[in-house]
Design a protein around this motif. Structure first.
Motif, PDB file in Angstrom:
ATOM      1  N   ARG A 171       0.809  -1.224   0.000  1.00  0.00           N
ATOM      2  CA  ARG A 171       0.000   0.000   0.000  1.00  0.00           C
ATOM      3  C   ARG A 171       0.838   1.269   0.000  1.00  0.00           C
ATOM      4  O   ARG A 171       0.293   2.365  -0.050  1.00  0.00           O
ATOM      5  CB  ARG A 171      -0.905   0.013   1.231  1.00  0.00           C
ATOM      6  CG  ARG A 171      -1.870  -1.162   1.264  1.00  0.00           C
ATOM      7  CD  ARG A 171      -2.838  -1.038   2.401  1.00  0.00           C
ATOM      8  NE  ARG A 171      -3.754  -2.181   2.439  1.00  0.00           N
ATOM      9  CZ  ARG A 171      -4.761  -2.298   3.308  1.00  0.00           C
ATOM     10  NH1 ARG A 171      -4.964  -1.339   4.197  1.00  0.00           N
ATOM     11  NH2 ARG A 171      -5.539  -3.364   3.279  1.00  0.00           N
ATOM     12  N   ARG A 172       2.137   1.131   0.093  1.00  0.00           N
ATOM     13  CA  ARG A 172       2.999   2.313   0.112  1.00  0.00           C
ATOM     14  C   ARG A 172       4.271   2.004  -0.669  1.00  0.00           C
ATOM     15  O   ARG A 172       4.987   1.050  -0.356  1.00  0.00           O
ATOM     16  CB  ARG A 172       3.365   2.710   1.543  1.00  0.00           C
ATOM     17  CG  ARG A 172       4.316   3.902   1.608  1.00  0.00           C
ATOM     18  CD  ARG A 172       4.580   4.297   3.037  1.00  0.00           C
ATOM     19  NE  ARG A 172       5.189   3.220   3.785  1.00  0.00           N
ATOM     20  CZ  ARG A 172       5.273   3.182   5.110  1.00  0.00           C
ATOM     21  NH1 ARG A 172       4.759   4.156   5.821  1.00  0.00           N
ATOM     22  NH2 ARG A 172       5.855   2.175   5.722  1.00  0.00           N
ATOM     23  N   LYS A 173       4.526   2.811  -1.669  1.00  0.00           N
ATOM     24  CA  LYS A 173       5.716   2.638  -2.496  1.00  0.00           C
ATOM     25  C   LYS A 173       6.516   3.946  -2.463  1.00  0.00           C
ATOM     26  O   LYS A 173       6.299   4.828  -3.299  1.00  0.00           O
ATOM     27  CB  LYS A 173       5.326   2.267  -3.920  1.00  0.00           C
ATOM     28  CG  LYS A 173       4.563   0.949  -4.012  1.00  0.00           C
ATOM     29  CD  LYS A 173       4.303   0.551  -5.451  1.00  0.00           C
ATOM     30  CE  LYS A 173       3.501  -0.737  -5.526  1.00  0.00           C
ATOM     31  NZ  LYS A 173       4.160  -1.877  -4.865  1.00  0.00           N
ATOM     32  N   PRO A 174       7.411   4.081  -1.498  1.00  0.00           N
ATOM     33  CA  PRO A 174       8.208   5.321  -1.409  1.00  0.00           C
ATOM     34  C   PRO A 174       9.089   5.489  -2.641  1.00  0.00           C
ATOM     35  O   PRO A 174       9.619   4.518  -3.197  1.00  0.00           O
ATOM     36  CB  PRO A 174       9.049   5.122  -0.144  1.00  0.00           C
ATOM     37  CG  PRO A 174       8.386   4.012   0.609  1.00  0.00           C
ATOM     38  CD  PRO A 174       7.754   3.140  -0.419  1.00  0.00           C
ATOM     39  N   SER A 175       9.236   6.715  -3.059  1.00  0.00           N
ATOM     40  CA  SER A 175      10.101   7.024  -4.195  1.00  0.00           C
ATOM     41  C   SER A 175      11.526   7.265  -3.705  1.00  0.00           C
ATOM     42  O   SER A 175      11.814   7.287  -2.507  1.00  0.00           O
ATOM     43  CB  SER A 175       9.580   8.257  -4.932  1.00  0.00           C
ATOM     44  OG  SER A 175       9.687   9.410  -4.115  1.00  0.00           O
ATOM     45  N   TRP A 176      12.406   7.470  -4.677  1.00  0.00           N
ATOM     46  CA  TRP A 176      13.801   7.820  -4.379  1.00  0.00           C
ATOM     47  C   TRP A 176      13.838   9.081  -3.522  1.00  0.00           C
ATOM     48  O   TRP A 176      14.617   9.181  -2.572  1.00  0.00           O
ATOM     49  CB  TRP A 176      14.526   8.011  -5.703  1.00  0.00           C
ATOM     50  CG  TRP A 176      15.969   8.391  -5.621  1.00  0.00           C
ATOM     51  CD1 TRP A 176      16.489   9.522  -5.073  1.00  0.00           C
ATOM     52  CD2 TRP A 176      17.079   7.641  -6.117  1.00  0.00           C
ATOM     53  NE1 TRP A 176      17.864   9.528  -5.204  1.00  0.00           N
ATOM     54  CE2 TRP A 176      18.243   8.389  -5.838  1.00  0.00           C
ATOM     55  CE3 TRP A 176      17.192   6.427  -6.776  1.00  0.00           C
ATOM     56  CZ2 TRP A 176      19.505   7.952  -6.202  1.00  0.00           C
ATOM     57  CZ3 TRP A 176      18.449   5.999  -7.132  1.00  0.00           C
ATOM     58  CH2 TRP A 176      19.591   6.744  -6.838  1.00  0.00           C
ATOM     59  N   HIS A 177      12.989  10.051  -3.838  1.00  0.00           N
ATOM     60  CA  HIS A 177      13.007  11.317  -3.118  1.00  0.00           C
ATOM     61  C   HIS A 177      12.437  11.177  -1.706  1.00  0.00           C
ATOM     62  O   HIS A 177      12.874  11.869  -0.790  1.00  0.00           O
ATOM     63  CB  HIS A 177      12.222  12.361  -3.904  1.00  0.00           C
ATOM     64  CG  HIS A 177      12.676  12.510  -5.321  1.00  0.00           C
ATOM     65  ND1 HIS A 177      13.926  12.984  -5.656  1.00  0.00           N
ATOM     66  CD2 HIS A 177      12.060  12.230  -6.494  1.00  0.00           C
ATOM     67  CE1 HIS A 177      14.053  12.991  -6.974  1.00  0.00           C
ATOM     68  NE2 HIS A 177      12.945  12.535  -7.499  1.00  0.00           N
TER      69      HIS A 177
END
Length: 566
Positions: free
Chosen positions: A454-460
């Protein structure tokens, strides 16, 4: 922008030493603006007075440029006495001070341009000395060579151009000669490209006349309402002292002109009113916006230098790490132990369009960031101490024009200045950290562990955690010994595949420690994906907490305010 610059810092020669984090000092001055709804007669008087004083300012600036490095206090006094006879003592003081500031600004720009020219020349010479197609060797201090003979020849010609330009600028610097255009060099060049700018000659001349007008006066403490030249009362009534040759335009005693329009500063109005009621200095500037056809009054004053908040005090309630990018701000709240709390936030803005549009977009994004920080309960925002002075070099990113344009348009200085000034009004501290490796290490150590269905953090997003942890004084990676997490009472999992072959957990909770690892009681309730800790289907199954690949390991989890690492 850490996604770009964090990768460039790693070389074969090892990692560079990181600079210490620090709290950015608050703004030293305040400026507020309000519209002047002037009548036609008021507009005519303001235009005539501004044009006359603007001609005096142009004459004084030309004289100051001719003096060059021979300028001193005595020569400034001579110029001021010459202007006093044609205006007044106060107008003469404002004009000479503005002239000095403008010359000093041009001088600083000249010094910066000299430094840039020398850096570019040294970079091109180093690359020309290398064989064609040679690879860079940072350990030996060798740069890469040019890719082809055509590129080598073009750069050799550019080298001669830069050297000729350097000779001219060095001669100007030695003589104290600067090049200044009252009204702006960009607007002056627009005169030759009216069709491309969408202007006709009449519109350009109106804008040029408006930019060259001079209607600015410095404040004077102890004088009535803090300024005798342009006076604004506590009721918003505006009047100005007329120059001696224009005294016939006065409609009030003592050679003053009283405007029909009034002002009401809605932003920081009470602070402005508190100053003028005790006769403290306030500087004013009247400006005509020819595009909108409006007149504005800007009030500015200096603030007392406030002591800088200690770093530990600023971080006492955690921090919000912010990664600045060309189209959004990535933010994540961290508690005092460096644990990410809640969900990542992104505040988008659009840097295309006019300057006013870009400025409004930045202010809107920063406002939402500050509101989010207050909702989190944090009292500090961590940002990178970025300066893209070297990152925009053509020799560093020569063929990547898109990347160079991205860096050039990114408003690092404006965004940081606005964030500092806006955060000061909310009692939020700004902590600047070293930007080296934050993106690379953040993605390496935080992006994958925080990824869930449910959560896909980005590089940033991962970089914002790295920035926050660096501000708090913790290493970016999870170090030893870790501490237990909230409710689960368990320490950080082992590396690799989380199996026993790499050893037991590095910090086991003692039997008398609260929230130590033990079987959690099963509480009846709905089996939903957002069930709180201690109420899941595998609450009492220790295998769910120790075995890699178990379904329970991929559920939502929440970190405690206890540290993951020291």
């Amino acid at each position: 922008m850490t996604g770009v610059f964090g990768r460039a810092g790693v070389g074969s020669g090892g990692l560079r030493e990181l600079a210490a984090s620090f709290v950015v000092p608050g703004p030293a001055g305040v400026a507020v603006r309000d519209r002047l709804r002037v009548s036609e007669s008021d507009a005519a008087v303001l235009t005539e007075v501004g044009a006359y004083l603007g001609s005096l300012a142009a004459t004084d600036l030309a004289e100051r440029c001719r003096q060059g490095l021979a300028h001193d206090a005595a020569s400034r006094a001579v110029r001021k006495r010459s202007l006093t006879g044609r205006s007044s003592a106060r107008w003469a003081g404002s004009i000479t001070k503005a002239t000095h500031d403008q010359w000093a600004l041009a001088r600083r720009g000249q010094v910066a341009h000299l430094a840039w020219l020398r850096t570019e020349i040294a970079s091109i010479e180093a690359r020309l000395a290398r064989p064609l197609g040679a690879k860079a060797d940072k350990g030996a201090g060798l740069v890469r060579g040019y890719g082809s003979r055509v590129e080598w020849h073009a750069k050799s010609r550019r080298l001669q151009t830069l050297k000729d330009r350097l000779t001219v600028v060095e001669a100007d610097g030695a003589a104290g000669r600067v090049h200044v255009v009252r009204g702006g060099k960009q607007l002056a060049n627009t005169r030759h490209h009216l069709q491309a700018a969408g202007l006709d000659e009449q519109a350009w001349r109106e804008r040029w006349r408006s930019e060259r007008m001079f209607l600015a006066a410095d404040g004077e403490s102890g004088k009535r309402f803090g300024n005798e030249t342009i006076r604004v009362t506590d009721t918003g009534q505006v009047s100005l002292q007329l120059p001696a040759p224009l005294a016939h335009l006065a409609d009030a005693p003592h050679g003053r002109y009283l405007l029909d329009a009034t002002v009401r500063f809605r932003h920081r109005g009470q602070e402005w009113r508190d100053r003028i009621t005790v006769n403290r200095a306030v500087a004013y500037r009247i400006h005509h916006d020819t595009v909108r056809g409006r007149w504005y009054l800007t009030a500015s004053w200096q603030r007392a230098a406030a002591p800088v908040l200690p770093l530990q005090a600023a971080l006492a309630r955690g921090v919000v790490g912010v990664d600045m990018n060309d189209d959004h701000l990535a933010a994540w709240h961290l508690d005092v132990h460096g644990n990410p709390v809640g969900e990542p936030q992104r505040f988008f803005y659009d840097l295309s369009g006019s300057t006013a549009h870009r400025d409004a977009q930045i202010r809107h994004a920063l406002t939402r960031l500050l509101y989010h920080t207050r909702r989190c309960g944090a009292a500090a925002i961590a940002i990178e101490d970025l300066g893209f002075t070297e990152g925009t070099s053509r020799e560093k990113h020569g063929r990547n024009k898109r990347f160079r344009r991205l860096i050039s348009r990114f408003p690092t200085a404006k965004l940081r200045a606005r964030l500092v000034s806006m955060a000061a009004e909310q009692d939020i501290a700004i902590v600047a950290v070293d930007p080296a490796y934050t993106s690379r290490w953040g993605a390496q150590h935080w992006q994958k562990p925080l990824t869930t269905p449910r959560r896909k953090p980005s590089w940033h997003d991962a970089a914002s955690i790295a920035i926050g942890r660096r501000a708090l004084g913790y290493p970016i990676r999870l170090g030893a010994p870790p501490r237990p997490l909230r409710h689960w009472g368990r320490t950080a999992p082992p590396p690799h595949d989380q199996s026993d072959r790499v050893g037991h957990r590095t910090a086991q909770a003692r039997p008398d420690t609260r929230e130590r690892e033990e079987t959690r009681p099963h509480i009846p309730g709905p089996r939903t994906g957002c069930a709180p800790p201690g109420r899941g289907a595998k609450a009492g199954d220790q295998a769910a907490q120790h075995r890699s690949g178990h379904p329970a390991e991929h559920g939502s989890w929440q970190q405690d305010s206890l540290p993951l690492s020291l």
